[in-house]
Design a protein around this motif. Structure first.
Motif, mmCIF file in Angstrom:
data_model
loop_
_atom_site.group_PDB
_atom_site.id
_atom_site.type_symbol
_atom_site.label_atom_id
_atom_site.label_comp_id
_atom_site.label_asym_id
_atom_site.label_seq_id
_atom_site.Cartn_x
_atom_site.Cartn_y
_atom_site.Cartn_z
ATOM 1 N N ALA A 35 -18.227 95.313 -9.015
ATOM 2 C CA ALA A 35 -17.253 95.017 -7.964
ATOM 3 C C ALA A 35 -17.154 93.524 -7.660
ATOM 4 C CB ALA A 35 -17.607 95.778 -6.690
ATOM 5 N N HIS A 36 -18.190 92.750 -7.954
ATOM 6 C CA HIS A 36 -18.184 91.311 -7.665
ATOM 7 C C HIS A 36 -17.802 90.467 -8.876
ATOM 8 C CE1 HIS A 36 -20.559 92.936 -4.300
ATOM 9 N NE2 HIS A 36 -19.886 92.022 -3.638
ATOM 10 N N PHE A 37 -17.269 91.083 -9.907
ATOM 11 C CA PHE A 37 -16.872 90.402 -11.140
ATOM 12 C C PHE A 37 -15.621 89.555 -10.892
ATOM 13 C CE2 PHE A 37 -14.532 90.361 -15.197
ATOM 14 C CZ PHE A 37 -15.516 89.899 -16.058
ATOM 15 N N GLY A 38 -15.688 88.295 -11.275
ATOM 16 C CA GLY A 38 -14.510 87.444 -11.187
ATOM 17 C C GLY A 38 -14.839 85.996 -10.884
ATOM 18 N N GLN A 39 -13.885 85.127 -11.160
ATOM 19 C CA GLN A 39 -14.060 83.696 -10.907
ATOM 20 C C GLN A 39 -13.951 83.350 -9.436
ATOM 21 O OE1 GLN A 39 -11.024 82.210 -13.676
ATOM 22 N NE2 GLN A 39 -12.687 81.243 -14.812
ATOM 23 N N THR A 40 -13.167 84.144 -8.698
ATOM 24 C CA THR A 40 -13.023 83.897 -7.266
ATOM 25 C C THR A 40 -13.834 84.930 -6.493
ATOM 26 O OG1 THR A 40 -11.000 85.214 -7.196
ATOM 27 C CG2 THR A 40 -10.756 82.814 -7.473
ATOM 28 N N ARG A 57 -21.412 84.061 -6.211
ATOM 29 C CA ARG A 57 -22.254 85.251 -6.083
ATOM 30 C C ARG A 57 -21.941 86.243 -7.201
ATOM 31 N NH1 ARG A 57 -23.702 86.006 -0.235
ATOM 32 N NH2 ARG A 57 -23.564 88.212 -0.676
ATOM 33 N N GLN A 58 -21.823 85.755 -8.421
ATOM 34 C CA GLN A 58 -21.479 86.601 -9.565
ATOM 35 C C GLN A 58 -22.606 87.550 -9.955
ATOM 36 O OE1 GLN A 58 -20.350 83.896 -12.685
ATOM 37 N NE2 GLN A 58 -18.515 83.201 -11.602
ATOM 38 N N VAL A 59 -23.834 87.085 -9.812
ATOM 39 C CA VAL A 59 -25.005 87.885 -10.181
ATOM 40 C C VAL A 59 -26.018 87.787 -9.042
ATOM 41 C CG1 VAL A 59 -26.838 88.268 -11.879
ATOM 42 C CG2 VAL A 59 -24.640 87.308 -12.617
ATOM 43 N N HIS A 60 -26.520 88.942 -8.596
ATOM 44 C CA HIS A 60 -27.517 88.999 -7.527
ATOM 45 C C HIS A 60 -28.842 89.441 -8.138
ATOM 46 C CE1 HIS A 60 -28.888 91.226 -3.618
ATOM 47 N NE2 HIS A 60 -29.580 90.129 -3.815
ATOM 48 N N GLU A 84 -28.725 94.514 -5.814
ATOM 49 C CA GLU A 84 -28.943 93.513 -6.867
ATOM 50 C C GLU A 84 -28.510 94.018 -8.235
ATOM 51 O OE1 GLU A 84 -32.909 95.724 -7.129
ATOM 52 O OE2 GLU A 84 -31.408 95.294 -5.590
ATOM 53 N N ASN A 85 -28.047 93.068 -9.050
ATOM 54 C CA ASN A 85 -27.696 93.367 -10.439
ATOM 55 C C ASN A 85 -28.913 93.320 -11.349
ATOM 56 O OD1 ASN A 85 -25.078 91.434 -9.501
ATOM 57 N ND2 ASN A 85 -24.617 93.446 -10.354
ATOM 58 N N VAL A 148 -31.641 86.057 -4.678
ATOM 59 C CA VAL A 148 -30.843 84.869 -4.968
ATOM 60 C C VAL A 148 -29.538 85.261 -5.651
ATOM 61 C CG1 VAL A 148 -32.895 83.396 -5.139
ATOM 62 C CG2 VAL A 148 -31.965 84.459 -7.209
ATOM 63 N N MET A 149 -28.594 84.341 -5.587
ATOM 64 C CA MET A 149 -27.298 84.534 -6.213
ATOM 65 C C MET A 149 -27.153 83.517 -7.345
ATOM 66 S SD MET A 149 -26.556 86.936 -4.194
ATOM 67 C CE MET A 149 -24.897 87.427 -4.578
ATOM 68 N N ALA A 150 -26.313 83.865 -8.329
ATOM 69 C CA ALA A 150 -26.154 82.994 -9.494
ATOM 70 C C ALA A 150 -24.755 83.150 -10.082
ATOM 71 C CB ALA A 150 -27.206 83.349 -10.552
ATOM 72 N N VAL A 151 -24.412 82.192 -10.921
ATOM 73 C CA VAL A 151 -23.189 82.264 -11.721
ATOM 74 C C VAL A 151 -23.591 82.309 -13.190
ATOM 75 C CG1 VAL A 151 -21.696 81.129 -10.028
ATOM 76 C CG2 VAL A 151 -22.902 79.750 -11.736
ATOM 77 N N VAL A 152 -22.727 82.893 -14.006
ATOM 78 C CA VAL A 152 -23.022 83.039 -15.430
ATOM 79 C C VAL A 152 -22.537 81.788 -16.168
ATOM 80 C CG1 VAL A 152 -22.659 84.417 -17.504
ATOM 81 C CG2 VAL A 152 -22.807 85.547 -15.269
ATOM 82 N N GLU A 153 -23.476 81.079 -16.781
ATOM 83 C CA GLU A 153 -23.169 79.888 -17.574
ATOM 84 C C GLU A 153 -22.886 80.244 -19.030
ATOM 85 O OE1 GLU A 153 -23.165 76.511 -16.465
ATOM 86 O OE2 GLU A 153 -23.191 77.420 -14.469
#
Length: 179
Positions: A35-40, A57-60, A84-85, A148-153
């Motif tokens: 559900a939290h998938f996306g650039q925005t 908050r792409q990945v928890h 969490e993911n 923690v929250m993260a973005v996918v690099e």
């Protein structure tokens, strides 16, 4: 050794996520199908404020050690229950600085953007849980324990048992703050 204990996802905006065999991390977007998938931003309250905000908050991630501690305190909490993911094992996530990169499995790279700020929904999940994960220290500072929250690099598949390599950022280490 740092590793993945569980991977979890949910395509709808519900509090908990269900364990999965694997998740696919997509660069700049997060967990495919979540559900939290996306650039925005996808978090409902943040969408209401400004739907064009970058999704930090792409990945928890939550450390398994927190779940173990909560169980010892009488709470029934398992992987994915707190949303969490990725449930980690052997990583002090809360002590890592901003912009730390975690290499998960053979390919995926995620960059830490901040702390999850727990809210009332945690008490809706289990009464009294918020007091366990949002603690005020004697000096008045607040400790947020819900991961923690993260973005996918760099994208890749992530599975339970995958090893996690911690790559600290260069220069001054900035503590994580709520995001």
């Amino acid at each position: 050794m740092a590793s993945v204990g569980s991977v979890n996802t949910n395509s709808s905006h519900q509090f908990s996520k269900q364990p999965a065999a694997q998740i696919s991390l997509i660069e700049g977007h997060g967990v495919q199908g979540d559900a939290h998938f996306g650039q925005t931003v996808k978090h409902r309250s943040r969408v209401a404020q400004d739907p064009s905000q970058a999704n930090l908050r792409q990945v928890h991630l939550i450390h398994q050690e927190l779940l173990t501690d909560l169980k010892q305190r009488g709470f029934n909490v398992g992987p994915g229950d707190l949303g969490e993911n990725v449930t980690t094992h052997g990583v002090d996530l809360l002590a890592l600085p901003l912009d730390t990169v975690l290499k998960i499995g053979p390919d995926a790279l995620i960059r830490l953007t901040g702390l999850r700020n727990p809210c009332y929904q945690i008490d809706d999940f289990q009464q009294g849980l918020l007091k366990q994960v949002l603690v005020r220290e004697a000096d008045g500072s607040v400790v947020r324990k819900t991961g923690v929250m993260a973005v996918v690099e760099k994208g890749g598949l992530v599975r339970s048992g995958d090893l996690i390599e911690i790559l600290l950022p260069p220069g001054e280490k900035v503590p994580l703050a709520p995001v």
